[in-house]
Scaffold this motif. Sequence first.
Motif, PDB file in Angstrom:
ATOM      1  N   LYS A   1      -7.750   7.518   5.248  1.00 40.28           N
ATOM      2  CA  LYS A   1      -6.687   7.885   4.324  1.00 40.28           C
ATOM      3  C   LYS A   1      -5.871   6.652   3.925  1.00 40.28           C
ATOM      4  N   ALA A   2      -5.616   5.761   4.882  1.00 45.43           N
ATOM      5  CA  ALA A   2      -4.850   4.548   4.582  1.00 45.43           C
ATOM      6  C   ALA A   2      -5.576   3.677   3.563  1.00 45.43           C
ATOM      7  N   ASP A   3      -6.903   3.597   3.698  1.00 49.98           N
ATOM      8  CA  ASP A   3      -7.689   2.796   2.747  1.00 49.98           C
ATOM      9  C   ASP A   3      -7.667   3.426   1.356  1.00 49.98           C
ATOM     10  N   ARG A   4      -7.711   4.750   1.306  1.00 54.31           N
ATOM     11  CA  ARG A   4      -7.660   5.419  -0.002  1.00 54.31           C
ATOM     12  C   ARG A   4      -6.299   5.206  -0.672  1.00 54.31           C
ATOM     13  N   LYS A   5      -5.236   5.236   0.129  1.00 58.27           N
ATOM     14  CA  LYS A   5      -3.908   4.977  -0.429  1.00 58.27           C
ATOM     15  C   LYS A   5      -3.798   3.541  -0.936  1.00 58.27           C
ATOM     16  N   ALA A   6      -4.368   2.621  -0.167  1.00 57.68           N
ATOM     17  CA  ALA A   6      -4.347   1.221  -0.592  1.00 57.68           C
ATOM     18  C   ALA A   6      -5.109   1.037  -1.896  1.00 57.68           C
ATOM     19  N   GLU A   7      -6.217   1.774  -2.038  1.00 59.74           N
ATOM     20  CA  GLU A   7      -6.991   1.681  -3.275  1.00 59.74           C
ATOM     21  C   GLU A   7      -6.213   2.270  -4.447  1.00 59.74           C
ATOM     22  N   GLN A   8      -5.494   3.373  -4.206  1.00 57.66           N
ATOM     23  CA  GLN A   8      -4.639   3.935  -5.250  1.00 57.66           C
ATOM     24  C   GLN A   8      -3.650   2.896  -5.762  1.00 57.66           C
ATOM     25  N   CYS A   9      -3.000   2.218  -4.828  1.00 59.06           N
ATOM     26  CA  CYS A   9      -1.993   1.224  -5.193  1.00 59.06           C
ATOM     27  C   CYS A   9      -2.624   0.036  -5.906  1.00 59.06           C
ATOM     28  N   SER A  10      -3.772  -0.382  -5.439  1.00 58.27           N
ATOM     29  CA  SER A  10      -4.457  -1.527  -6.047  1.00 58.27           C
ATOM     30  C   SER A  10      -4.836  -1.219  -7.493  1.00 58.27           C
ATOM     31  N   ARG A  11      -5.398  -0.031  -7.722  1.00 60.88           N
ATOM     32  CA  ARG A  11      -5.779   0.356  -9.087  1.00 60.88           C
ATOM     33  C   ARG A  11      -4.559   0.436 -10.002  1.00 60.88           C
ATOM     34  N   ALA A  12      -3.485   1.025  -9.484  1.00 60.91           N
ATOM     35  CA  ALA A  12      -2.273   1.170 -10.293  1.00 60.91           C
ATOM     36  C   ALA A  12      -1.693  -0.186 -10.659  1.00 60.91           C
TER      37      ALA A  12
ATOM     38  N   GLY B   1       0.805  -1.217   0.000  1.00 62.09           N
ATOM     39  CA  GLY B   1       0.000   0.000   0.000  1.00 62.09           C
ATOM     40  C   GLY B   1       0.836   1.264   0.000  1.00 62.09           C
ATOM     41  N   SER B   2       2.118   1.137  -0.342  1.00 63.04           N
ATOM     42  CA  SER B   2       3.005   2.304  -0.400  1.00 63.04           C
ATOM     43  C   SER B   2       3.554   2.465  -1.815  1.00 63.04           C
TER      44      SER B   2
ATOM     45  N   GLY C   1       1.403  10.819  -4.715  1.00 61.63           N
ATOM     46  CA  GLY C   1       0.918  12.064  -5.289  1.00 61.63           C
ATOM     47  C   GLY C   1       1.031  12.107  -6.794  1.00 61.63           C
ATOM     48  N   LEU C   2       1.811  11.211  -7.380  1.00 64.99           N
ATOM     49  CA  LEU C   2       1.938  11.144  -8.835  1.00 64.99           C
ATOM     50  C   LEU C   2       0.777  10.406  -9.481  1.00 64.99           C
ATOM     51  N   LEU C   3       0.052   9.624  -8.681  1.00 61.46           N
ATOM     52  CA  LEU C   3      -1.048   8.814  -9.208  1.00 61.46           C
ATOM     53  C   LEU C   3      -2.372   9.564  -9.116  1.00 61.46           C
ATOM     54  N   PRO C   4      -3.368   9.167  -9.917  1.00 59.24           N
ATOM     55  CA  PRO C   4      -4.704   9.758  -9.783  1.00 59.24           C
ATOM     56  C   PRO C   4      -5.211   9.597  -8.347  1.00 59.24           C
ATOM     57  N   THR C   5      -5.795  10.661  -7.812  1.00 65.63           N
ATOM     58  CA  THR C   5      -6.256  10.622  -6.428  1.00 65.63           C
ATOM     59  C   THR C   5      -7.576   9.866  -6.295  1.00 65.63           C
TER      60      THR C   5
END
Length: 446
Positions: free
Chosen positions: A424-435, A63-64, A411-415
């Motif tokens: 916030k941690a769940d949103r970051k995890a979702e960012q990583c999962s989508r990417a 998730g990072s 911050g480089l990825l779509p928010t």
Amino acid sequence: MSDNWVHIVGGGLAGSEAAWQALRQGCKVRLYEMRPKKLTPAHKTGLLAELVCSNSLKSLNEGSAPGLLKREMELLDSLVVKAAKEARVPAGQALAVDREQFSGIISKTLQNNPNFELVEDEVSSLPTEDELLKSGDCWIVSSGPLTSNDLSKELLKLCGEEDELHFYDAIAPVIEGDSINRSVVYSASRWQEGEGDYLNIPLNKDQYNAFVDEVIAAEKMPLHDFEDVKYFESCLPIEVMIERGRDTLRFGPMKPSGLNDPATGRWAYANIQLRMEDREGAMYSMVGFQTKMKWPEQKRIFRTLPGLENAEFFKLGSVHRNTYLNSPKVLTDDLSFKRNRRILLAGQITGVEGYTESAAMGLLAGRAAAAKVLGKAAAAMPPQETMMGSLLSHVVSGGRGDYSPMNANLGLLPTIPKKRGVSKADRKAEQCSRAFEKFQDFSSTI
């Protein structure tokens, strides 16, 4: 197997990864490394991929941003990530390695390949595009932050302008947009120009003086013997400005002129501006806040500022020797030079920060050079919605402000929009999962 060669200058992480990727595609690779014949001020051995600073390649947490980048690289059979996992030492969630074992694995893997040749010599000149078109070869320059003077002159020829090659790095902190207290800061542009493009932190006299006192007392990073930094007047560290006078910051990056504080209707005693670094407002840089303060000190002191009490930092300030190019001006989308499409750039010299980030640019350059040498269609590049793709986009397209080095960060990825009940941690995890899903789709097609 092609009779033509991919020539690589520099046997660091980027050069080693580029060599591996070109070999995997069926190319012959000749890697030039001047060590141990000629050591840099930072290197101690002649091993490939020697780690000269930390032995950590940052987090493996899925998730990072660093963890996501490694997962993407693994899908393309990254030698650097593979060697790091084989040489891993206990470090919690961080991927720390035994330095000698790590470099030894990479050196042995490459030198055991019959299509790999190591030349222990310095490269001081590069061929022209006409010469390379005639020979069918390609070159990758991955010479790192301590690029020699002779090779720097060759790169300047490919840049076209002297100011496109930087010989040191003066970086301002970059803050996570969501961590800024918007009830304290206000949006405005100086003299009402634009549409309030900056976030502003007004300071009264006591707050300003307290901040200056903290900066004066803070622990600073000492420069290495070989880092004889000559500062540009337009890019001075805040500590150097304070040395010139206590009020220097008020007439420099903290000048309040043209900014009416909504709370008073007047100019504040001093003002800090935060500039948006991406279109979605996920990242804000502290304008003019290059600094030599140690990282823990930066976090502590900057969090004393109004609105930054809970600030999270994507990147902290630094000043150090770091040869890098203004890549968006001089490179094409496949990391080749606009002035010579048969020479590519890889690693930290492109304007990325960090071991894994440098290796990632080597990975992409190696694939791109191989496609040229083998006469194939241009190598596919990962989409911008992935971590590797977003880093590549930063290198070849830049951001909103002046180009400066960047590390892997979310911050480089779509928010992901804020939702009630979603942390916030769940949103970051979702960012990583989508990417990662995007990267899996990409890797399955190449």
